[in-house]
Design an enzyme around this catalytic site. Structure first.
Site, short mmCIF file in Angstrom:
data_model
loop_
_atom_site.label_atom_id
_atom_site.label_comp_id
_atom_site.label_asym_id
_atom_site.label_seq_id
_atom_site.Cartn_x
_atom_site.Cartn_y
_atom_site.Cartn_z
N ARG A 49 -15.71 8.87 9.54
CA ARG A 49 -14.42 8.32 8.79
C ARG A 49 -13.75 7.23 9.60
O ARG A 49 -14.01 5.97 9.06
CB ARG A 49 -13.48 9.44 8.43
CG ARG A 49 -12.36 9.18 7.53
CD ARG A 49 -11.17 8.23 7.85
NE ARG A 49 -10.35 8.76 9.25
CZ ARG A 49 -9.46 8.13 9.87
NH1 ARG A 49 -9.26 6.99 9.62
NH2 ARG A 49 -9.27 8.75 10.86
N ASP A 50 -13.18 7.40 10.73
CA ASP A 50 -12.53 6.32 11.34
C ASP A 50 -13.44 5.33 11.47
O ASP A 50 -13.34 3.86 11.70
CB ASP A 50 -11.78 6.66 12.62
CG ASP A 50 -10.78 5.97 12.90
OD1 ASP A 50 -10.57 4.87 12.54
OD2 ASP A 50 -9.78 6.40 13.55
N HIS A 107 -4.90 10.94 19.43
CA HIS A 107 -6.00 10.04 18.78
C HIS A 107 -5.85 8.51 19.29
O HIS A 107 -5.08 7.70 19.16
CB HIS A 107 -5.71 10.05 17.42
CG HIS A 107 -6.52 9.09 16.31
ND1 HIS A 107 -7.32 9.71 15.64
CD2 HIS A 107 -6.38 8.19 16.31
CE1 HIS A 107 -7.97 8.84 14.72
NE2 HIS A 107 -7.49 7.75 15.30
N HIS A 167 -7.42 5.27 20.26
CA HIS A 167 -8.45 4.09 20.40
C HIS A 167 -8.37 3.19 21.53
O HIS A 167 -7.55 3.51 22.54
CB HIS A 167 -7.92 2.82 19.01
CG HIS A 167 -8.09 3.67 17.75
ND1 HIS A 167 -9.39 3.32 17.20
CD2 HIS A 167 -7.43 4.51 16.97
CE1 HIS A 167 -9.29 4.09 15.85
NE2 HIS A 167 -8.07 4.59 15.79
N CYS A 217 -8.46 0.98 12.26
CA CYS A 217 -7.97 1.01 10.80
C CYS A 217 -8.13 -0.52 10.04
O CYS A 217 -7.64 -1.52 10.85
CB CYS A 217 -6.71 1.36 10.87
SG CYS A 217 -5.87 1.13 9.22
P1 HMG Z 1 -1.32 1.62 -4.43
O1 HMG Z 1 -2.35 0.45 -4.89
O2 HMG Z 1 -0.13 1.42 -4.24
O3 HMG Z 1 -1.49 2.96 -5.47
O4 HMG Z 1 -2.14 2.14 -3.18
P2 HMG Z 1 -1.39 3.16 -6.77
O5 HMG Z 1 -0.63 4.67 -6.83
O6 HMG Z 1 -0.79 2.09 -7.32
O7 HMG Z 1 -2.97 3.19 -7.22
C1 HMG Z 1 -3.78 2.15 -7.33
C2 HMG Z 1 -4.99 2.62 -7.77
O8 HMG Z 1 -5.78 3.40 -6.73
C3 HMG Z 1 -5.09 3.32 -9.17
O9 HMG Z 1 -6.17 2.93 -9.84
C4 HMG Z 1 -5.21 4.87 -8.97
O10 HMG Z 1 -5.59 5.57 -9.54
C5 HMG Z 1 -6.06 4.67 -7.51
P3 HMG Z 1 -6.23 1.88 -10.97
O11 HMG Z 1 -5.36 2.42 -12.05
O12 HMG Z 1 -6.08 0.76 -10.34
O13 HMG Z 1 -7.76 2.11 -11.29
N1 HMG Z 1 -5.84 5.62 -6.28
C6 HMG Z 1 -7.00 6.55 -6.01
N2 HMG Z 1 -7.97 6.42 -5.93
C7 HMG Z 1 -8.84 7.25 -5.42
N3 HMG Z 1 -8.26 8.02 -4.38
C8 HMG Z 1 -6.99 8.10 -4.26
C9 HMG Z 1 -6.28 7.26 -4.90
N4 HMG Z 1 -4.91 6.98 -4.91
C10 HMG Z 1 -4.58 6.35 -5.99
N5 HMG Z 1 -6.48 9.02 -3.24
C11 HMG Z 1 -2.90 3.92 -1.79
C12 HMG Z 1 -1.77 3.25 -2.50
C13 HMG Z 1 -2.11 5.17 -0.81
C14 HMG Z 1 -3.73 4.68 -2.89
C15 HMG Z 1 -3.69 3.06 -0.89
O14 HMG Z 1 -2.77 2.30 -0.12
C16 HMG Z 1 -4.81 3.42 -0.06
O15 HMG Z 1 -5.36 4.13 -0.47
N6 HMG Z 1 -4.45 3.24 1.11
C17 HMG Z 1 -5.52 3.58 2.35
C18 HMG Z 1 -5.53 2.79 3.35
C19 HMG Z 1 -6.44 3.66 4.58
O16 HMG Z 1 -7.41 4.37 4.03
N7 HMG Z 1 -6.41 3.04 5.64
C20 HMG Z 1 -7.03 3.60 6.76
C21 HMG Z 1 -6.92 5.18 7.32
S1 HMG Z 1 -5.34 5.48 8.18
C22 HMG Z 1 -6.22 5.30 9.78
O17 HMG Z 1 -7.27 4.74 10.02
C23 HMG Z 1 -5.12 5.70 11.05
C24 HMG Z 1 -5.90 6.92 11.87
O18 HMG Z 1 -7.17 6.61 12.19
C25 HMG Z 1 -4.64 7.39 12.81
C26 HMG Z 1 -4.65 6.18 13.80
O19 HMG Z 1 -5.66 5.51 14.25
O20 HMG Z 1 -3.54 6.00 14.03
C27 HMG Z 1 -5.63 7.92 10.60
MG MG Z 2 -7.69 5.94 13.80
#
Ligand code: HMG
Ligand code: MG
Length: 289
Positions: free
Chosen positions: A12-13, A204, A206, A237
């Site tokens: 995932r990450d 966690h 990095h 990320c």
């Molecule tokens: P948004 O654009 O504000 O959301 O995104 P929305 O609610 O307006 O939805 C937009 C579209 O996305 C819609 O589809 C929804 O249905 C769809 P459309 O009508 O445009 O066709 N949608 C989804 N589709 C699939 N799965 C879902 C989902 N939710 C909505 N779950 C949202 C808001 C939260 C969805 C967006 O910002 C997002 O997906 N962000 C994720 C970013 C991400 O994955 N970042 C990396 C992970 S975090 C990380 O790496 C840190 C970590 O490792 C810890 C660390 O290192 O600190 C964990």
């Molecule tokens: Mg991370």
């Protein structure tokens, strides 16, 4: 021998931040290989918006195709109700939500405020309880934010308290951009330990500035026993500029060996799996053999 629990976040990450899209069958092969290394927990993928993270848009297919080893816990990252539903439908009994202590990062990574992200998580408590789903929550940018710089402790403590109040199983504290130094980590963890037990947390790290090894050791010395890592040291990320890979699982294993902790992982099998994913990503072979 005392144990360290390693949560492998490479699929995932690691794969969310690579420039090329890895074919689904190669991801499945990677996860299947990880499943036979002795790892206890693997974060397989994320059910986030495919527009935001196209690298993991095959989450449903990957989840349906991997061969699940009954002794491994498989987890999926989810941001909201749509993600939670997809994860449950894909057979996960364990999910990870994510929030942050930085308002700017919250907006950049999930297009919402911290308070909205916490409301999303807490409002879904009935759903995860009814479905017997284990929940971990990442708190990102615990020490440094790529936009806001050095973070203060008070908002972090408030966020942890809110998550503990809804019986989250585990909170993973993220050094998202790998900038924390050992003294930063010690200062924050010592404050956390005034209120809570280390068993409620994972760490966690990095490894952008090569501090992760020292930070892991600092955590271990303070009694923390749950660590996230990524085989081959991939990760980062896409919405945190400057973020690089997670601490490598191979390095984490080495630290455990040096300090006399058991991990249950077969070292050669882990190294082979690291070499496999390096070869897929066309990187040089790793150096932990
Ligand atoms: P948004 O654009 O504000 O959301 O995104 P929305 O609610 O307006 O939805 C937009 C579209 O996305 C819609 O589809 C929804 O249905 C769809 P459309 O009508 O445009 O066709 N949608 C989804 N589709 C699939 N799965 C879902 C989902 N939710 C909505 N779950 C949202 C808001 C939260 C969805 C967006 O910002 C997002 O997906 N962000 C994720 C970013 C991400 O994955 N970042 C990396 C992970 S975090 C990380 O790496 C840190 C970590 O490792 C810890 C660390 O290192 O600190 C964990
Ligand atoms: Mg991370």
């Amino acid at each position: 021998m005392e144990k360290i629990r390693i949560v492998e976040v490479g699929p995932r990450d690691g794969l969310q931040n690579v420039s090329k899209i890895i074919p689904t069958e190669k991801k499945v092969e990677f996860i299947n290989r990880l499943s036979s290394t002795g790892l206890q927990e693997i974060e397989v993928t994320s059910f986030v918006s495919p527009k935001w993270v196209p690298q993991l848009s095959d989450a449903v297919d990957v989840s349906a195709t991997i061969k699940r080893n009954p002794s491994v816990r498989y987890t999926a990252l989810v941001p909201n109700e749509i993600g939670l539903r997809k994860a449950i439908d894909s057979g996960y009994e364990s999910v990870a939500f994510f929030t942050t202590s930085s308002e700017t990062f919250s907006r950049k990574n999930t297009n919402c405020t911290i308070s909205e992200s916490l409301d999303t998580i807490t409002s879904l408590q009935n759903q995860w309880c009814e479905n017997n789903v284990r929940v971990r929550v990442y708190i990102s940018t615990v020490w440094y934010c790529p936009f806001e710089g050095k973070m203060s402790i008070d908002p972090l403590i408030e966020i942890i308290q809110k998550l503990i109040d809804v019986n989250i199983d585990e909170i993973s504290l993220g050094d998202t951009i790998g900038k924390a130094e050992r003294s930063d980590v010690e200062d924050t963890l010592e404050i956390i330990l005034k209120y809570w037990n280390p068993s409620q947390f994972a760490l966690h790290f990095h490894d952008t500035f090569k501090n992760a090894k020292q930070n892991v050791i600092a955590g271990m010395n303070l009694g923390f026993r749950n660590f996230d890592s990524s085989v081959g040291g991939f990760g980062g990320c896409p919405y945190a500029p400057g973020a690089s890979g997670n601490v490598a699982t191979e390095i984490l294993m080495e630290i455990c060996e040096e300090k006399g902790f058991e991990t249950g992982i077969n070292k050669q099998s882990l190294i082979d799996t690291g070499n496999y994913i390096h070869s897929i990503l066309n990187k040089e072979e790793n150096t932990w053999q």
